[in-house]
Write an enzyme that holds these catalytic residues in place. Structure first.
Site, PDB file in Angstrom:
ATOM      1  N   TYR A  41       0.853  -1.178   0.000  1.00 11.73           N
ATOM      2  CA  TYR A  41       0.000   0.000   0.000  1.00 11.73           C
ATOM      3  C   TYR A  41       0.895   1.237   0.000  1.00 11.73           C
ATOM      4  CZ  TYR A  41      -4.384   2.452   0.631  1.00 11.73           C
ATOM      5  OH  TYR A  41      -5.464   3.257   0.444  1.00 11.73           O
ATOM      6  N   LYS A  96     -20.157 -20.770 -11.063  1.00 13.24           N
ATOM      7  CA  LYS A  96     -19.459 -20.536 -12.328  1.00 13.24           C
ATOM      8  C   LYS A  96     -18.039 -20.027 -12.058  1.00 13.24           C
ATOM      9  CE  LYS A  96     -20.109 -20.312 -16.824  1.00 13.24           C
ATOM     10  NZ  LYS A  96     -20.954 -21.146 -17.641  1.00 13.24           N
ATOM     11  N   GLU A 138     -24.083 -14.364 -17.945  1.00 13.21           N
ATOM     12  CA  GLU A 138     -24.694 -15.655 -17.593  1.00 13.21           C
ATOM     13  C   GLU A 138     -26.163 -15.465 -17.238  1.00 13.21           C
ATOM     14  OE1 GLU A 138     -23.705 -19.756 -16.987  1.00 13.21           O
ATOM     15  OE2 GLU A 138     -22.383 -18.141 -17.586  1.00 13.21           O
ATOM     16  N   ASP A 164     -24.190 -18.847 -22.098  1.00 14.41           N
ATOM     17  CA  ASP A 164     -25.397 -19.607 -22.467  1.00 14.41           C
ATOM     18  C   ASP A 164     -25.560 -19.674 -23.986  1.00 14.41           C
ATOM     19  OD1 ASP A 164     -26.357 -19.899 -19.696  1.00 14.41           O
ATOM     20  OD2 ASP A 164     -26.563 -17.736 -19.814  1.00 14.41           O
ATOM     21  N   GLY A 198     -33.994 -19.559 -29.005  1.00 16.45           N
ATOM     22  CA  GLY A 198     -33.574 -18.655 -27.932  1.00 16.45           C
ATOM     23  C   GLY A 198     -32.093 -18.371 -28.053  1.00 16.45           C
ATOM     24  N   ALA A 199     -31.486 -17.958 -26.938  1.00 18.92           N
ATOM     25  CA  ALA A 199     -30.084 -17.528 -26.944  1.00 18.92           C
ATOM     26  C   ALA A 199     -29.154 -18.607 -27.483  1.00 18.92           C
ATOM     27  CB  ALA A 199     -29.686 -17.136 -25.525  1.00 18.92           C
ATOM     28  N   ASN A 321     -20.757 -27.294 -21.312  1.00 19.75           N
ATOM     29  CA  ASN A 321     -20.070 -26.011 -21.505  1.00 19.75           C
ATOM     30  C   ASN A 321     -18.728 -25.921 -20.794  1.00 19.75           C
ATOM     31  OD1 ASN A 321     -22.475 -25.437 -22.738  1.00 19.75           O
ATOM     32  ND2 ASN A 321     -22.661 -23.397 -21.865  1.00 19.75           N
TER      33      ASN A 321
END
Length: 751
Positions: A41, A96, A138, A164, A198-199, A321
């Site tokens: 710091y 995730k 997501e 997705d 869809g997506a 995935n």
């Protein structure tokens, strides 16, 4: 494969213990002295601040930006659960984040934004850009997810990736490359039908078109049927982009003579009749979760030539995935990419497809309990494959460099691959592999101590995780009361409770025991007392007679006492070559220490036996054994009669002509540290030892417990090796998870 059952209580406990949530933050620099604090710091931190202000690119050198991804959601489309809101999505986003870390060593933080307004969402994410090396979107509902992703890609200079959509698309593309390879078709010729616009569906079809599929050959369908040019009902700009000139109106009509079906829709959307009407060698990716549009069994009933993939882990060819996003981001981060473009996604798909066509390593085959080889039931690699980390990111990185998305190209690709290999924790893949092998083995596991709540919780988990049948030795009323007290009252019906009073085999057991012990001072009365009243002996007799496949015990008594009792039934002693091997896992390293259970003060012959037992255990766990005989001396200096036997034991192994590396005697630092090994160029180990053979049981015990208490190492064992039936002995301090781990080892016949 058995489907594991997870109870709500178990899921909540997993997220509550040992501390709420699934990840924490740790410092990577020393923070102990005043000087450390001054560097971390003020005033020391001013120097990198000024460097970054002058050269923004330096942020990748002096901060964690280059290995940090944000997982961001507003919770409008959480899993299959719908709109749970931002806070309701947090457990998924934390999950995730830990997958990023687990599979590709990418640090990740979850961020939940409490808005359904795309503009507000876009603005919030855009303003966080300086913090992160990449953004993973997501669980955002369509069509907003298209708008959000598109605009963020335009305004941000780091990769923005909606998993997705594109995660599914990449794995789907990888599988399709191989399915077409097997059926001898070309992507530009095949007729593709998509159900579910869809997506994920739209991303799949867009990526396949980028790979050469023809627009007029791709028919997209939604709940209203075929998306045709001129249709007005239920349309939006993203669907319109994939509308074609056609007279087909229903999914059923579209499926006739189709080569490929992609489903991201709902269970049961595809009938056997539709599959029967498809072209030769049809490819069916039924990816609806949790249940596919049509099951592989139903599809194969009407078409033996079909190649089928689903989103489920209990069928071959899982479109998962986790094969994509960790490695895509790993490659993108490592070249400081501005974006993840189509070329990088296609490179990822092609690398995955190529990996599935290569010979599968033994540890992957062991994990699945069967030999995997490229073909109709194996067109996509498995998440267990240890090669993913060093084969997929380099392909992604190259594509990023070739297309100008990389800010800092990788100069030495070979060195990059080596660095990736070293990056991953081998312990995680070992644990995953033995769990998968146990699930394949479906062993009937005897839990000897049914009077202990920890043992009962482990037995319930063993059964509910689909690992096999749990046989609990105990009294019905006692087991029922203890399960109810643990909040598992409903599990009583699931477990099989066994005891001397309810078995028809007691006389057989007593005859067997009498034959073993009659010349060791035991009369019939002693035999009855042992067989009928001692659960350790009773359990061992069950195992000896094949009334169970493995045995877990030791949670309630000292291991030495349990060993004495088991020895009434089995030859689990030093003279018969048994040995205890304890695995220590710490900071991504695994080291085995032996003997931790049987031999009090082994001589050189015993030490050689112990080394061979430990090498067997290592190979069972998928490791190539490197054995070091350790002492306080190295190669004869300083001299001591205590070290003498450690000096002679390697000579015994040499005479036996064993097929693994060994060396000694040496101190622990020489065994484990390659820099220390360099001082002894003649030594025979090709790397750090993963098996330490210690002089005596007391030194083994001290080493293991010191590592456990001071370093926080994970301890598995002692693994009892050298008996012809799988018996594992827990320690009396074991948790339910530790006991379950031992049951898994017994199910895999480790040792």
């Amino acid at each position: 494969m058995a489907n594991s059952r997870i109870t709500p209580e178990e899921a909540l406990a997993f997220h509550l213990e040992p501390s709420p949530g699934k990840w924490e933050v740790q410092a990577t620099v020393p923070m102990t002295t005043q000087r450390d604090l001054s560097l971390a710091y003020s005033p020391g931190v001013a120097v990198p601040c000024e460097a970054i202000a002058e050269t923004p690119e330096a942020a990748y050198d002096y901060t964690n930006k280059g290995n940090l991804v944000a997982v961001i959601s507003n919770g409008t489309a959480v899993l299959g659960l719908g709109n749970l809101g931002a806070l309701g999505s947090k457990p998924v986003m934390e999950g995730k984040a830990v997958l990023f870390k687990r599979f590709a060593d990418v640090n990740s933080i979850d961020i939940e934004l409490d808005t359904e307004d795309p503009e507000a969402f876009i603005n919030a994410v855009k303003l966080m850009g300086p913090t992160f090396g990449g953004i993973n979107l997501e669980d955002i509902k369509a069509p907003e997810c298209f708008i959000i992703e598109q605009q963020l890609k335009e305004v941000m200079d780091i990769p923005v990736f909606h998993d997705d959509q594109h995660g599914t698309a990449v794995i789907c593309a990888a599988g399709l490359i191989n399915a077409l390879h097997l059926s001898g078709k070309k992507i530009e010729d095949v007729k593709i039908v998509l159900n579910g616009a869809g997506a994920a569906g739209i991303a799949c079809i867009e990526l396949l078109k980028a790979m050469g599929a023809r627009h007029e050959n791709c028919i997209a369908c939604d709940t209203k049927g075929v998306i045709w040019q001129g249709r007005t009902e239920g349309m939006n700009q993203w669907k319109s982009a994939h509308a074609i000139k056609t007279d087909l109106r229903t999914l059923e009509e579209a499926m006739k003579d189709a080569d490929v079906f992609l489903g991201v829709s709902v269970k049961g959307a595809v009938t056997r009749e539709m599959v029967a009407s498809m072209a030769e060698d049809p490819v069916i990716f039924a990816m609806a979760n949790p249940d596919p549009e049509i099951t592989p069994e139903e599809a194969h009933e009407v078409r033996a030539d079909a190649i089928v993939a689903t989103g489920r882990s209990d069928y071959p060819n899982q479109v998962n995935n986790v094969l994509g996003f960790p490695y895509l981001f790993r490659g993108a981060l490592d070249v400081h990419a501005r974006a993840i473009n189509d070329e990088m996604k296609i490179a990822c798909a092609e690398a995955l497809a190529k990996l599935a066509r290569e010979d599968v390593p033994d540890e992957v085959a062991m994990a699945y309990g069967r030999k995997l080889s490229f073909g109709r039931d194996y067109i996509i690699p498995t998440p267990f494959d240890p090669r993913l980390i060093h084969t997929i990111p380099p392909s992604v990185a190259r594509a990023g460099m070739d297309t100008g998305a990389a800010r800092r190209p990788i100069v030495d690709m070979d060195a990059y691959e080596v660095a990736l290999r070293a990056r991953m924790d081998p312990t995680a893949s070992i644990l995953r592999s033995i769990n998968a092998r146990a699930r394949n083995a479906q062993a009937r596991m005897i839990f000897a101590e049914g009077d202990d709540p920890r043992v009962l919780r482990a037995a319930v988990q063993y059964q509910r995780q689909g690992l096999g049948k749990a046989l609990v030795v105990g009294r019905d009323t006692d087991v029922k009361a203890k399960l109810e007290a643990a909040g598992l009252g409903d599990a009583v019906r699931e477990l099989e409770i066994v005891n001397a009073a309810n078995t028809r085999h007691l006389d057989t057991y007593k005859d067997h025991l009498y034959a073993r012990l009659q010349r060791k001072g035991h009369d019939r009365h002693d035999i009855h007392r042992l067989a009928a009243r001692d659960r350790h002996v009773f359990s061992a007799l069950m195992l000896a007679h094949g009334h169970g496949d493995g045995l877990v015990t030791g949670a309630t008594r000292k291991s030495a006492h349990v060993m004495e009792l088991i020895n009434h039934v089995f030859d689990a002693d030093a003279e018969h070559g048994a040995a205890g091997v304890t695995a220590l896992m710490h900071k991504g390293r695994i080291v085995m220490i032996s003997d931790t259970l049987v031999h009090e003060w082994p001589d050189e012959e015993n030490l050689a036996n112990i080394a061979q037992r430990a090498a067997d255990v290592a190979r069972h766990l998928g490791l190539e054994p490197r054995v070091a005989f350790v002492s306080f001396s190295t190669f004869g200096y300083p001299r001591s009669e205590r070290a003498e036997k450690m000096h002679r034991a390697p000579q015994v192994l040499e005479a036996r002509g064993v097929d693994f590396e060994f060396e000694g005697e040496m101190t622990v630092d020489v065994a484990l540290n390659t820099r220390s090994q360099e001082a002894f160029p003649f030594q025979r180990l090709s790397g750090p030892a993963n098996i330490l053979i210690v002089p005596a049981r007391h030194s083994a015990s001290i080493s293991v417990k010191l590592m456990q208490e001071m370093a926080g190492a994970t301890v598995i064992g002692p693994i009892l090796s050298g008996i012809d039936k799988p018996i594992q002995i827990c320690s009396s301090t074991s948790t339910a998870s530790d006991i379950l781990n031992m049951a898994v080892l017994a199910a895999c016949k480790v040792g």
